[in-house]
Design an enzyme around this catalytic site. Structure first.
Site, PDB file in Angstrom:
ATOM      1  N   ARG A 113      -1.828 -10.341   6.241  1.00  0.00           N
ATOM      2  CA  ARG A 113      -1.037 -10.013   7.419  1.00  0.00           C
ATOM      3  C   ARG A 113       0.111 -11.006   7.530  1.00  0.00           C
ATOM      4  NH1 ARG A 113      -6.470  -9.768   8.964  1.00  0.00           N
ATOM      5  NH2 ARG A 113      -7.194  -7.687   9.598  1.00  0.00           N
TER       6      ARG A 113
ATOM      7  N   LYS B 183      -7.410 -12.583  11.231  1.00  0.00           N
ATOM      8  CA  LYS B 183      -7.600 -12.057  12.577  1.00  0.00           C
ATOM      9  C   LYS B 183      -8.982 -12.420  13.092  1.00  0.00           C
ATOM     10  CE  LYS B 183      -6.835  -7.709  15.043  1.00  0.00           C
ATOM     11  NZ  LYS B 183      -6.549  -6.268  14.873  1.00  0.00           N
TER      12      LYS B 183
ATOM     13  N   HIS C 231       4.083  -5.165   7.162  1.00  0.00           N
ATOM     14  CA  HIS C 231       2.818  -4.416   7.164  1.00  0.00           C
ATOM     15  C   HIS C 231       2.837  -3.303   6.122  1.00  0.00           C
ATOM     16  CE1 HIS C 231      -0.936  -4.536   9.350  1.00  0.00           C
ATOM     17  NE2 HIS C 231      -1.015  -3.218   9.291  1.00  0.00           N
TER      18      HIS C 231
ATOM     19  N   ARG D  93       1.497  -4.755   3.104  1.00  0.00           N
ATOM     20  CA  ARG D  93       0.032  -4.817   3.179  1.00  0.00           C
ATOM     21  C   ARG D  93      -0.567  -3.462   2.814  1.00  0.00           C
ATOM     22  NH1 ARG D  93      -4.318  -7.475   5.662  1.00  0.00           N
ATOM     23  NH2 ARG D  93      -5.703  -6.188   6.925  1.00  0.00           N
TER      24      ARG D  93
ATOM     25  N   HIS E 123     -10.720  -6.598   6.885  1.00  0.00           N
ATOM     26  CA  HIS E 123     -11.015  -5.647   7.950  1.00  0.00           C
ATOM     27  C   HIS E 123     -12.398  -5.911   8.520  1.00  0.00           C
ATOM     28  CE1 HIS E 123      -7.914  -2.441   6.492  1.00  0.00           C
ATOM     29  NE2 HIS E 123      -7.375  -3.366   7.260  1.00  0.00           N
TER      30      HIS E 123
ATOM     31  N   TYR F 124      -6.209   4.901   4.062  1.00  0.00           N
ATOM     32  CA  TYR F 124      -5.672   4.878   2.710  1.00  0.00           C
ATOM     33  C   TYR F 124      -6.197   6.052   1.889  1.00  0.00           C
ATOM     34  CZ  TYR F 124      -4.621   0.210   4.352  1.00  0.00           C
ATOM     35  OH  TYR F 124      -4.166  -0.845   5.093  1.00  0.00           O
TER      36      TYR F 124
END
Length: 329
Positions: A159, A184, A256, A259, A282, A291
């Site tokens: 990120r 995150k 992003h 990413r 994630h 995806y």
């Protein structure tokens, strides 16, 4: 001073920082939400922030604020829901501190989130990635830094906040080189890097000659690049790459998107969704479903497995002149 000010301060200092150990990005998002809310109330109701009470923040006012964000500031439904989540979090905390306002708090907590449209993931193809990596001017120090940054972003899928937070000590060379990052939710993870990325990063760190605690990709003043600075770097080099690869001009290339490009490269290489989720940091494997929806190759292989029905192509011709007349109406 009303009860709202100390409640809001306690919410940030105790609930977010001391108890939940919220990340700086979460704290900044909540801060911006309440700054916008207090400014909106002052402009529309004429109530200064220091005189604002919990009774003033009723459900109709919160709904008007959310409508203002969408209509006047032009935010998306996802941003609106993010602002509403911050308000809900404050009011759930206020319910413990001020049960006398429980009826008002329940009405605010009953405000639903807005359904958002799930757009198809935008990503760069292999040819577009190669054109983007050729865009920086490698004869300049800034160009060499930008090339290393773009390569790390595309190969690791970090990120933008993780990229700007990288320090020189986070790059571990040797056999099986990798990057350490804090992601995150303050989760730490390590991401392996390829040999070409290792070579470029080693050359950049030697040229940069920074200490272990210095940012890996510094700005002009030696401080870490901001999120906006990284976005401008990506957009500038994407515009340059579009001259050689026109398909890039049809896409809005952001950090992003790089990413997403990393995830799609893993997806096309046959890597499982569980590994992709771990690679990107994630929380759930379900986050990688986007995806699979974006990968047309999967759908094309599924289409090839379906037997084609024995249909005869042709246009319907009505057997009667009257029916032909009605068909033409």
């Amino acid at each position: 001073m009303t009860a709202l000010a100390p409640t809001l301060q306690t919410f940030f200092t105790q609930r977010l920082v001391a108890q939940r150990h919220a990340s700086p990005n979460t704290i900044a998002s909540y801060r911006d939400t309440f700054r916008l809310l207090l400014t909106f109330v002052q402009e529309t109701k004429g109530i200064a922030p220091e005189r604002l009470s919990i009774e003033d923040l009723d459900a109709p006012l919160i709904s008007d604020f959310l409508d203002y964000l969408e209509t006047r500031r032009g935010v998306t439904a996802r941003t609106r829901n993010s602002r509403l989540a911050a308000i809900h979090s404050l009011f759930r905390f206020a319910a413990l501190c001020h049960p006398e306002h429980m009826a008002l708090i329940q009405r605010v907590l009953a405000i639903p989130a807005k359904r958002a449209t799930n757009a198809v993931v935008s990503y760069l193809t292999k040819q577009e990635i190669e054109a983007l990596l050729r865009a920086p001017d490698r004869s300049s120090r800034t160009g060499r830094r930008d090339r290393a940054l773009l390569l790390v972003a595309i190969q690791t899928g970090l990120r933008v906040s993780e990229i700007t937070g990288l320090k020189c000590q986070d790059v571990v060379f040797g056999t099986g080189a990798y990057l350490n990052c804090t992601g995150k939710g303050r989760k730490q993870r390590s991401t392996p890097i390829r040999r070409d990325t290792t070579t470029i990063l080693r050359a950049w760190i030697n040229e940069y000659d920074g200490s272990q605690a210095d940012p890996l990709f510094p700005g002009p003043g030696g401080k870490p690049l901001s999120r906006d600075a990284v976005s401008r770097i990506v957009a500038r080099h994407a515009a340059t790459a579009a001259k050689q690869c026109p398909s890039i001009a049809k896409k809005k290339v952001t950090p992003h998107v790089l990413r997403h490009s990393c995830a799609m490269q893993l997806q096309l290489a046959g890597v499982g969704v569980a590994v992709i989720a771990l690679w990107l940091g994630h929380e759930s494997v379900r986050s990688t479903d986007i995806y699979q929806h974006a990968d047309l190759a999967i759908k094309e292989r599924a289409l090839e497995c379906i037997a084609q029905p024995p249909t005869v192509p042709g246009r319907y011709q009505p057997p009667d002149a009257l029916l032909a007349f009605l068909e033409r109406l």
